[in-house]
Design an enzyme around this catalytic site. Structure first.
Site, mmCIF file in Angstrom:
data_model
loop_
_atom_site.group_PDB
_atom_site.id
_atom_site.type_symbol
_atom_site.label_atom_id
_atom_site.label_comp_id
_atom_site.label_asym_id
_atom_site.label_seq_id
_atom_site.Cartn_x
_atom_site.Cartn_y
_atom_site.Cartn_z
ATOM 1 N N SER A 119 174.436 74.404 6.289
ATOM 2 C CA SER A 119 173.813 73.476 5.341
ATOM 3 C C SER A 119 172.690 72.685 5.986
ATOM 4 O O SER A 119 172.858 72.095 7.053
ATOM 5 C CB SER A 119 174.852 72.492 4.809
ATOM 6 O OG SER A 119 175.566 73.036 3.748
ATOM 7 N N HIS A 179 174.275 66.652 0.784
ATOM 8 C CA HIS A 179 175.727 66.696 0.945
ATOM 9 C C HIS A 179 176.155 66.657 2.405
ATOM 10 O O HIS A 179 177.331 66.424 2.696
ATOM 11 C CB HIS A 179 176.330 67.909 0.219
ATOM 12 C CG HIS A 179 176.105 69.232 0.875
ATOM 13 N ND1 HIS A 179 175.170 70.136 0.417
ATOM 14 C CD2 HIS A 179 176.707 69.827 1.920
ATOM 15 C CE1 HIS A 179 175.216 71.230 1.159
ATOM 16 N NE2 HIS A 179 176.143 71.053 2.083
#
Length: 538
Positions: free
Chosen positions: A222, A112
């Site tokens: 992330s 992502h």
């Protein structure tokens, strides 16, 4: 791979699980104050009442070595498809994430972080330069990706990290990254609090093994490594936002990471296979006796078999699964793998496209053995997010027709019960056998030729001029080859929608000009174009 067969639409739209990728500038620091208290003041303690300090896990100084020489900061500029006007290029977004160097001059991060990307830059500690990067492999079903930097000297003096195993419960781990868009490395420490299957929100349909940790993971973390004893034990990827569960975050464990690396070893990512069945646990003694099972707490009952899946024609509803590849299946659907209890799908999770799995089953109270060759069934794809593809659509007479999928539903935020049913039960009720594409009249570009057609918005196309429409390609052909009068019948009651071809043709240029429509249809889910520097993107 464990699938969620019935996905609540409201839960998808308002899910509280969020990515740890940063896409907004960092807010200025705010000094917290408690109402009624002055800074520096302390709350009084009643006599004879001891204050018990809450233990906070503290890692020793630099327990994982010079991580700065392995960690990178990733900035990705992406284009999000516009499902409400799919002929448009889409909206630009910018996000910041983390990554870390592994063997082979590769950088691991989350899918992502780089999905839908058009331009990626990477920064390393102590170097003011931003290096253009390219995506080598991306696995949206398990939220992992590998990127690399073509610059010949980028990996000089960088230290590849090695992978460890699954950390023990209550053991201490450290998460590294660039939270809230910061430019300097951040370290947070916490404990391992759970090892279980969890929904991976990047696809919103896949479930894999995930590890819950108490280390703070925020936007910008992330793709960063979670480490223990100088080895990577996970990749930070998602946590909870809002008031649902504070201080709870998740990392992708090394079994998922190692499977991804093995899958791409042949130069292509084949995704996770799936049995494509539903099952029920058999913990009720009366039910077990009725099925002819021994009193040994073993076995689960097959409830349904998806016709497009690898189990079709091999397993049947009513079969009792007793073992998988020699691992006894408990009545709660767990098996023992490498000394740990896990759901029996974990055995399938570790296999690849084309591999086989063997079951010992009980069918009509008689034992038998079956073997299933694995692959990924296609119907699951509409229930998850798609990335690096263009929306499919047909625009005719200002009427926009699109196949039903999760991205389209989220774009329109529809509450139509028929659409929700077709979406949620697309696989379980095998709707795809009659409607491989559930084609929806999703939007209307107002024009005199469609002024009174608003009540048809959100309806599902059933047939055109008496011919059943199963795919978007068939709809495009019906519009191109049909007679002067096009009669479109929708699923459900109500009069058909009727179009006059001559009037539609006379309005084509007017509608295209008014709404800046560059192209009236896209029938293939082609990857979006990338600049030459990213030609190797998959």
């Amino acid at each position: 791979m464990k699938r969620i067969f019935v996905i609540g639409y409201a839960a998808l739209l308002f899910a509280s699980i969020s990515y740890a990728q940063d896409s907004t500038p960092a807010p200025p620091p705010v000094e917290q104050q408690v109402p009624g208290r002055q800074l520096g003041a302390s709350r009084s303690t009643p006599p004879a009442q001891a204050v018990v300090p809450v233990p906070v896990p503290i890692a020793p100084p630099k327990p994982n070595g010079p991580v700065q020489k392995s960690l990178v900061r990733i900035t990705a500029t992406s284009v999000e498809p516009d499902y409400r006007a799919p002929w448009n290029a889409g909206g630009l977004q910018r996000g910041v994430g983390a990554g870390f160097v592994i063997s082979g001059n590769r950088i691991m991060t989350n899918a992502h972080v780089v999905a839908n990307s058009r331009y990626i830059t990477v920064e390393r500690d102590g170097d003011p330069n931003k290096y253009p990067a390219t995506v080598q492999f991306i696995a949206n079903d398990c939220d992992l990706a590998l990127i690399t930097v073509p610059a010949p000297d980028f990996f000089k003096n960088m230290l590849p990290l090695k992978f460890g195993g699954i950390p023990a419960l209550e053991s201490t781990v450290s998460a590294y990254g660039y939270p809230i868009g910061g430019e300097r490395m951040s370290v947070t420490t916490g404990i391992v609090s759970r090892v279980d299957f969890q929904l991976y929100t990047h696809s919103s349909v896949d479930q894999h093994l995930a590890i819950q940790i108490s280390a703070q993971i925020n936007p910008g973390n992330s793709g960063g490594p979670v480490m223990q004893d100088a080895k990577v034990v996970g990749v930070a990827f998602q946590g909870y936002s809002g008031d649902v569960a504070q201080g709870v975050a998740y990392m992708i464990p090394t079994p998922v990471i190692n499977r991804f690396l093995k899958d791409i070893s042949n130069g292509h990512y084949d995704e996770y296979p799936d049995l494509a069945i539903t099952y029920a646990k058999l913990q009720n003694p009366a039910q077990r006796k009725f099925l002819g099972l021994k009193d040994d707490d073993r076995g689960v009952l097959v409830s349904s078999v998806v016709a497009a899946g690898p189990s079709d024609g091999i397993l049947r509803p009513g079969d009792v699964l007793l073992t998988i590849d020699g691992h006894p299946i408990a009545s709660d659907a767990n098996v023992e793998v490498e000394g740990e209890r896990a759901q029996f799908e974990e055995v399938v999770e570790r296999k690849f496209k084309g591999d086989s799995v063997k079951f010992d089953i009980l069918r009509d109270k008689q034992p038998t053995t079956v073997t299933i060759k694995l692959y990924k069934p296609w119907p699951f794809s509409i229930q998850g997010h798609s990335y690096d593809v263009r929306p499919r659509y047909v625009l005719y007479g200002g009427l926009l027709f699109q196949p039903l999928d999760l991205d389209m539903l989220e774009a329109y935020r529809t509450s139509d019960l028929r659409l929700r049913h077709f979406f949620e039960y697309f696989t379980v009720e095998q709707i795809y056998l009659q409607h491989p594409d559930v084609i929806v009249l999703s939007n209307i570009l107002p024009d005199p030729i469609n002024t009174y057609l608003a009540p048809y918005r959100g309806a599902i196309v059933d047939e055109v001029n008496g011919k059943k429409i199963r795919t978007l390609d068939e709809l495009a052909q019906a519009f191109a080859q049909g007679p002067n009068q096009l009669v479109i019948r929708m699923i459900g009651d109500g009069p058909p929608l009727v179009l006059d071809r001559n009037k539609v043709e006379s309005a084509r240029e007017r509608i295209k000009t008014r709404y800046n429509v560059a192209k009236e249809q896209n029938l293939q889910e082609r990857s979006a174009p990338a600049p030459p520097a990213q030609a190797n993107k998959i």
